[in-house]
Design an enzyme around this catalytic site. Structure first.
Site, short mmCIF file in Angstrom:
data_model
loop_
_atom_site.label_atom_id
_atom_site.label_comp_id
_atom_site.label_asym_id
_atom_site.label_seq_id
_atom_site.Cartn_x
_atom_site.Cartn_y
_atom_site.Cartn_z
N ASP A 10 4.82 7.76 6.22
CA ASP A 10 3.74 7.32 5.45
C ASP A 10 2.45 6.91 6.51
OD1 ASP A 10 2.32 5.97 3.26
OD2 ASP A 10 3.01 4.01 4.05
N LEU A 11 1.29 6.59 5.99
CA LEU A 11 0.04 6.26 6.78
C LEU A 11 -0.24 5.03 6.82
CD1 LEU A 11 -2.07 7.22 8.48
CD2 LEU A 11 -3.46 7.66 6.57
N LYS A 46 0.83 -1.52 -2.61
CA LYS A 46 1.30 -0.73 -1.53
C LYS A 46 1.92 0.54 -1.78
CE LYS A 46 1.36 -4.12 1.94
NZ LYS A 46 2.00 -4.97 3.09
N SER A 115 1.58 10.67 2.67
CA SER A 115 0.58 9.43 2.13
C SER A 115 -0.06 9.78 0.73
CB SER A 115 -0.50 9.33 3.21
OG SER A 115 -1.29 8.27 2.75
N LYS A 146 4.24 7.69 -5.59
CA LYS A 146 5.39 7.00 -5.29
C LYS A 146 5.82 6.04 -6.32
CE LYS A 146 4.22 7.91 -0.39
NZ LYS A 146 3.79 7.14 0.75
C1 BG6 Z 1 -1.67 4.49 0.02
C2 BG6 Z 1 -1.79 2.90 0.15
O1 BG6 Z 1 -1.26 4.92 1.29
O2 BG6 Z 1 -2.73 4.91 -0.26
C3 BG6 Z 1 -2.49 2.44 -1.10
O3 BG6 Z 1 -0.68 2.20 0.22
C4 BG6 Z 1 -3.57 3.03 -1.58
O4 BG6 Z 1 -2.49 0.94 -0.85
C5 BG6 Z 1 -3.19 4.51 -1.53
O5 BG6 Z 1 -4.19 2.63 -2.74
C6 BG6 Z 1 -4.50 5.42 -1.86
O6 BG6 Z 1 -5.34 5.60 -0.78
P1 BG6 Z 1 -7.03 5.94 -0.77
O7 BG6 Z 1 -7.44 5.68 0.69
O8 BG6 Z 1 -6.85 7.36 -1.38
O9 BG6 Z 1 -7.61 4.84 -1.63
MG MG Z 2 2.22 2.43 3.13
#
Ligand code: BG6
Ligand code: MG
Length: 218
Positions: A10-11, A46, A115, A146
């Site tokens: 995961d990132l 998260k 991610s 997820k």
């Molecule tokens: C996940 C995070 O990696 O990415 C979340 O844990 C976040 O909190 C999701 O909402 C989506 O990310 P982004 O950068 O596309 O808004």
């Molecule tokens: Mg995470």
């Protein structure tokens, strides 16, 4: 002993502490909307996609909105978030991450990103770690959030391995569940109370290598 072949990371919250910037951006938006939102609420966000995160915030506030309004608010949150992450630098890689990835690659493991973030390429570039990944599966490639295992199953497939040949590294309860739903072992990064379901929980990557992870996963 090397029992696995692929490592899926995961990132946000695993490789880099962007979780704090997600929180700051959501908090700013929630304040503007008059919705109470705190760090405990943020745990539920998260690993969850941008839109699904906003829907949780609306639920907390007991509010409803049209699809158009929801999209406008998500765009607003992302603008705030991007203003922070576009200033990220290499010092914000979490401790031990670069060493862990480099050593695992040297030992013959293949590495993928799994991610939900659509900002993953920007973050990996800012941290200058994109080259370490053999495959990148992010929010632009998956449609199911997820705890659905889609993101990790795609990652394993792109690496050319079966789920059982892969280990997932995750900081979110939803991500640990996703790994298990996909038939993979999961290492939790962070708090053992939140990540109870993980096969192993470590506080972070500092001072630990893949061999120790393999030994402790047995
Ligand atoms: C996940 C995070 O990696 O990415 C979340 O844990 C976040 O909190 C999701 O909402 C989506 O990310 P982004 O950068 O596309 O808004
Ligand atoms: Mg995470």
């Amino acid at each position: 002993m090397k029992q696995h072949k692929g490592l899926l990371f995961d990132l946000d919250g695993v490789l880099v502490d962007t979780a704090k910037y997600h929180y700051i951006a959501w908090k700013e938006l929630a304040d503007e909307l008059g919705i109470p939102f705190n760090k405990a609420d943020n745990e539920r966000l998260k690993g969850v996609s941008r839109m699904a995160s906003f829907e949780i915030i609306l639920e907390i506030g007991g509010r409803t909105m049209s699809q158009e309004e929801k999209e406008a608010n998500c765009a607003k949150k992302n603008d705030i978030y991007v203003s922070y992450i576009s200033k990220l630098d290499q010092s914000e890689i979490l401790p031990g991450v670069r060493e862990f990835l480099t050593e695992a690659k040297e030992k013959g493991y293949k590495i993928a990103l799994g991610s939900a973030s659509k900002n993953s390429p920007l973050i990996l570039d800012r941290l200058q770690i994109r080259d370490l990944f053999d495959a990148i599966v992010d929010g632009t490639k998956v449609s199911k959030a997820k705890p659905d295992p889609e993101v990790f199953l795609k990652g394993a497939e792109e690496l050319g391995f079966s789920p059982a040949e892969c280990i997932v590294f995750e900081d979110a309860a939803a991500g640990i569940e996703a790994a298990h739903n996909g038939g993979m072992q999961a290492v939790g990064i962070g708090n053992a109370d939140i990540l109870k379901a993980a096969d192993l929980v470590i506080p972070g990557f500092q001072g630990i290598g893949i061999e120790e992870i393999e030994a402790r996963l047995k």
